[in-house]
Every structure is written in structure tokens, then in C-alpha cells.
Design an enzyme around this catalytic site. Structure first.
Site, PDB file in Angstrom:
ATOM      1  CG  ASP A 300      -1.971   1.048   1.190  1.00 52.61           C
ATOM      2  OD1 ASP A 300      -2.659   1.137   0.162  1.00 52.61           O
ATOM      3  OD2 ASP A 300      -2.127   1.788   2.179  1.00 52.61           O
ATOM      4  CD  GLU A 347      -1.987   2.559  -3.623  1.00 53.57           C
ATOM      5  OE1 GLU A 347      -2.129   3.352  -4.602  1.00 53.57           O
ATOM      6  OE2 GLU A 347      -1.665   2.936  -2.492  1.00 53.57           O
ATOM      7  CG  ASP A 400      -9.501   3.130  -0.241  1.00 48.57           C
ATOM      8  OD1 ASP A 400     -10.067   2.926   0.845  1.00 48.57           O
ATOM      9  OD2 ASP A 400      -8.261   3.154  -0.363  1.00 48.57           O
TER      10      ASP A 400
END
Length: 530
Positions: A300, A347, A400
Site C-alpha cells: 500500500d 499500489e 476505497d
């Protein structure tokens, strides 16, 4: 040889319709894996499995190493004899069952005591074989387990206050205070360790079930850790803290089109120079632990490994931050030296620089593309399939984002709606949009495509998992017991076959039909568990 084309489903464990108010590693998880296998999916992507703090966000964890006790199945604890079945047949009042959104508060209040009761029974009644397995687990995880157990016991003792608000002798880990605690609270510490043992045993069994069905687990490692965590309490020396153990500078992202003040996340920043001087030992330990939980890892906020936005801790917004270079090359070289080829997915969403792309490409990590981002203007076209390269992971959306149907109905602008119609051809109904997006992702050149389960089930905004910057209402979505219709698996499997993502390998030239490759393909088609 071209890389294998595969597909998977994004679903956090808490979203399973398990007994006890929060999804867990119990029977519903195994039913979901069966659904994945029948739909010819080869990946199950989960969010971080860490214990969560305030807000129940898996990205705001109490430990980067420990597992979330709420994910332990009460049913399997009863099956294994660690708690009486009648203790869970009638769950305590206020603890939801299989249906409805997650109730983390009720689960923490009602389910955790039952898990601790089972842990106490383990300490009192475990067989010699069980005790040996537990001892091996403790030895294998000694680098973090004892400290996490101490942190958890102290956190409960001091009414769940942040560790920096504890009495100074505990906040500063004075040796005489910790020795006294271990002498006085040995059983409580052992219970915490057994709870982590239960977590690892149940997750390992579920992973083995996935492996038998040729399904890999894609996990998630957040770049930063929470200030109120066992990690910062145990290793304050590797974080930018002042003499009072308060953060000096914190994490976030700068102002952009979406936010005039940026995002102030508030995580303490690493002392990267010190980490590098010590051979990145803490990160090596963190990835070693992650590789015992997952087959592949999504990193992430990959952008932060090249440079991170550093914000003065006293500032209420991210406006006055600055970019600071991070030793990403040195870190990943060290990890590669220890672990070999790195099973990472980067990511790399948002404003990504040439240097970030070069770091990712140097180590051969696939980047991410989100179809929903591709239709606003020409600048978003890099998210559309004609711009992909093979070493890419494409998503219709992520945890998200709104669901694809919710985005189409509520969020997409007229420009986006017109551009989608142009790109994906005739769209007659709202649900056609979801189907078209799934097929576009699957049919792309990207080696891997992943769909949130909400898109497979064609759910609207009621299925959204997280709305960034929203203070409440996140992480609670669960699907219902009857949601995984066989028809959905059949439709998805057909798309996988047509887009060569079903695991079939064309026979090597000269190999007779009916050879080992064809037999393996037939086993997949027939749903064999071999």
C-alpha cells in the site's frame, strides 16, 4: 513463455457472513473459497489481517505482526474442543449472528471474552502434541509475540489509552516494570499468546484449503504503522519521535485536485537512515511474517518507498509538508537478498513520478489500474485497457471506491457516462455497465485482474466498503448467506474461459492430447479437489 493470466476476487475476511457479528475464518470462509474455485478464480485478495484500533480500519492497526482476534472462528474453537458448544449456541445478547453489517463494538465486547475463555481452556487442558505446536509457534514468532502480548495486557489495564499515556515506567519500557508485569500477569500474557496461536492455526488451515484448490492469497502491507501500536511502543528508536516520545513529523499526501489541504494521515515516520544502517532488520522481520500469511503482497502507498510527504506533527493539515527521499532501492535489494524474487504488487495510484515508476519497474513489480478512473478525460486513459502492459493488475474498483454500480448511478459525471458508452459500446441497463466493466478487465492484456465481490454480485452503494476521509460508516459491509448463487460462479467462470484466465495451459508442441496438461485442465473444469 507468456506469464500466466489469472483472475481473483477482493473480499476482506470481515465481510463474510460468519457467526458472531464479524466475518471470520469459519465455515463461511470455506464456502467462499468453494465459490472462488467454481468461478475459476485463482486469487483471493484480503485487506490487512492485523488487530484494529479506533475506527476498526484494517489500515490503522495495533500491530504490524499480530493477527486480529475477531477473525478467529468460535465454531472452530468449539469443534476443536477449546470451548463448550453451548457457550456459542446462544450468543450473548447484543452480538449479531450471520446477517447484517459488522458490529465491531459488540463483537469486541462479547466475542473476545469467549475467545479468551477458549485460550484459558487450552492452557489448562491441551495435549502434549498441542503444547508442542504452541511452543513452536512461540519460538518462531519470538521477535514480536512477547512484546505484543505485554502491549495488549497493558492496553487493557490502562483502559485502552494510547501507550504514551500509560505510567512512564511502562510507556518507556523500564525493565523492572516489565519484569514485574511478567511475574504478576504471566497467565494473562500466555492467554494473549494462545489467542495469536489460534489465529495462525485457523488462518493456516484456510490457506491450505485454498492451496488445494489452486487459489493463492494476496495480502496487504501498509507502508506506515499507527502511533498507538505495539510496533512504535516496542521500537521507538526507529521512528521520528522527540524526547517525550511524541511524533516529530507524520505521514500524509500533499494538496491536490481533490483536497486543497491534502491528507494528514498522522502515522509516525521511519528513521530510514537508521533502518538502513541496521540492514532494514525491522522490515525484513515484517515481510517474513507477511510471507507466512500470504502468497503475494500488495504494498500500500508504494509511492512512499521512493519519497514520502513529511508533515510537521503540530500542523493540522498537510499543506506545509515536504517530499523526503526514501531508500526504496536499498530496501528492496535487501529484501530480495533475503527472500529471493519479491512477490509484491505496487499500489501506484494517484500522482506517480518517473522515479516511482522506475523503482517499481526495476524490481519487476506489477502496478495497478482501476477501470473506474479511466473515463473522465484523456489524462485518465492510462487506466483504460488499451494502455496496459502485461505486468499489470487491473481492478474494476477497490475497497476505497464505490462499487461499479454505485459509481455509475451516483458518482459518474455526464462526461464519464458518455465516455464509458463510447468505449464499452452499447449499455442498455445499469447492470450492463457492471458486466461490461468485468469483461473489459478480464479481456485486457493485464496478467492479473481482480474484482471486488460487490461487483460480481452487482451491488450498489450499499455494498461500499470504505469512503476515504469519512469518519464513520466504513468497513462494516457483509454479504448475506444466500448471496453466492451458483449462477454467478457459472457466469464468471465462462468469462474466465473466454479470456484465458481459467488455468488452462495449451499443450506443448509435440505433446499428445490427453497428456498431463489436459488432465489438469479437466480436473479444474470438473471442480475436482485433487
Amino acid at each position: 513463455m507468456s506469464p500466466e493470466r489469472i483472475s481473483g476476487v477482493l473480499l476482506h475476511v470481515t465481510s463474510l457472513p460468519s457467526l458472531g457479528g464479524v466475518g471470520d475464518f469459519g465455515p463461511a470462509a470455506y464456502g467462499f473459497v468453494d465459490f472462488l474455485a467454481s468461478a475459476k478464480q485463482r486469487l483471493w485478495q484480503v485487506l490487512p489481517l492485523s488487530p484494529t484500533g479506533y475506527g476498526s480500519s484494517p489500515y490503522s492497526a495495533l500491530s504490524a505482526f499480530a493477527g486480529n482476534p475477531l477473525l478467529i472462528s468460535l465454531e472452530f474453537l468449539a469443534r476443536d474442543g477449546w470451548i463448550a458448544r453451548d457457550r456459542i449456541d446462544h450468543l450473548p445478547e447484543g452480538l449479531p449472528g450471520h446477517e447484517g453489517p459488522c458490529d465491531f463494538g459488540a463483537a469486541f465486547e462479547k466475542k473476545i471474552p469467549l475467545i479468551e475463555e477458549a485460550a484459558a481452556n487450552f492452557l489448562d487442558n491441551a495435549s502434549q502434541e498441542d503444547r508442542l505446536r504452541f511452543q513452536r509457534f512461540c519460538q518462531d514468532n519470538v521477535s514480536w509475540l512477547t512484546d505484543y502480548a505485554i502491549y495488549s495486557v497493558l492496553r487493557r489495564r490502562f483502559d485502552y489509552m494510547s501507550w504514551n499515556e500509560w505510567p512512564a515506567e511502562f510507556a518507556r519500557r523500564q525493565s523492572d516494570a516489565l519484569t514485574s508485569l511478567m511475574n504478576d500477569s504471566g497467565r494473562d500474557l500466555a492467554i494473549e499468546q494462545v489467542v495469536q496461536f489460534f489465529f495462525t492455526e485457523q488462518w493456516s488451515a484456510l490457506r491450505a484449503y485454498c492451496a488445494d484448490r489452486k487459489i493463492r492469497i494476496l495480502g496487504d502491507v501498509a507502508i506506515f504503522v499507527s502511533y498507538d501500536s505495539a510496533d512504535v511502543w516496542t521500537h521507538p528508536e526507529i521512528f521520528e519521535l522527540d524526547e517525550e516520545l511524541h511524533p516529530i513529523r507524520v505521514s500524509g499526501v500533499p494538496p491536490d485536485y481533490f483536497s486543497a489541504t491534502g491528507q494528514r494521515w498522522g502515522n509516525p515516520l521511519y528513521k530510514w537512515a537508521l533502518l538502513q544502517e541496521n540492514g532494514f532488520d525491522w522490515w525484513v522481520a515484517r515481510i517474513r511474517r507477511a510471507l507466512t500469511l500470504y502468497d503475494q503482497i500488495r504494498l500500500d502507498h508504494f509511492r512512499g518507498f521512493e519519497a514520502y510527504w513529511s508533515i510537521p506533527a503540530d500542523d493540522p493539515t498537510a499543506v506545509n509538508g515536504q517530499w523526503i527521499k526514501a531508500p526504496g532501492h536499498a530496501l528492496f535489494n535487501r529484501l530480495k537478498e533475503i527472500f529471493g524474487e519479491l512477490p509484491f504488487i505496487a499500489e501506484d495510484l494517484g500522482l506517480i513520478t518517473k522515479e516511482v515508476d522506475e523503482l517499481r519497474e526495476y524490481f519487476g513489480m506489477p502496478g495497478m489500474r482501476i477501470l473506474q478512473f479511466g473515463f473522465a478525460d484523456r489524462g485518465g486513459h492510462l487506466y483504460l485497457p488499451h494502455r496496459y502492459v502485461e505486468n499489470t493488475v487491473v481492478y474494476t474498483g477497490t475497497h476505497d471506491n464505490n462499487t461499479t454500480l454505485g459509481w455509475w448511478r451516483n458518482d459518474a459525471t455526464e462526461v464519464e457516462r458518455t465516455n464509458l458508452q463510447t468505449y464499452l459500446h452499447r449499455i442498455d441497463t445499469d447492470t450492463d455497465v457492471v458486466s461490461a466493466m468485468i469483461k473489459a478487465a478480464a479481456g485486457s492484456v493485464a496478467t492479473t485482474c481482480i474484482f471486488p465481490l460487490q461487483d460480481i454480485l452487482c451491488l450498489g452503494s450499499e455494498g461500499r466498503m470504505n469512503t476515504p476521509a469519512a469518519a464513520t460508516g466504513n468497513w462494516t459491509w457483509r454479504f448475506t448467506l444466500d448471496a453466492l448463487h451458483p449462477e454467478a460462479a457459472t457466469k464468471l467462470a465462462a468469462i474466465m474461459e473466454m479470456t484465458d484466465r481459467d488455468g488452462y495451459q495449451k499443450p506443448i508442441e509435440g505433446q499428445a492430447a490427453g497428456g498431463p496438461t489436459d488432465e489438469a485442465y479437466l480436473r479444474v473444469r470438473e471442480g475436482s479437489q485433487a
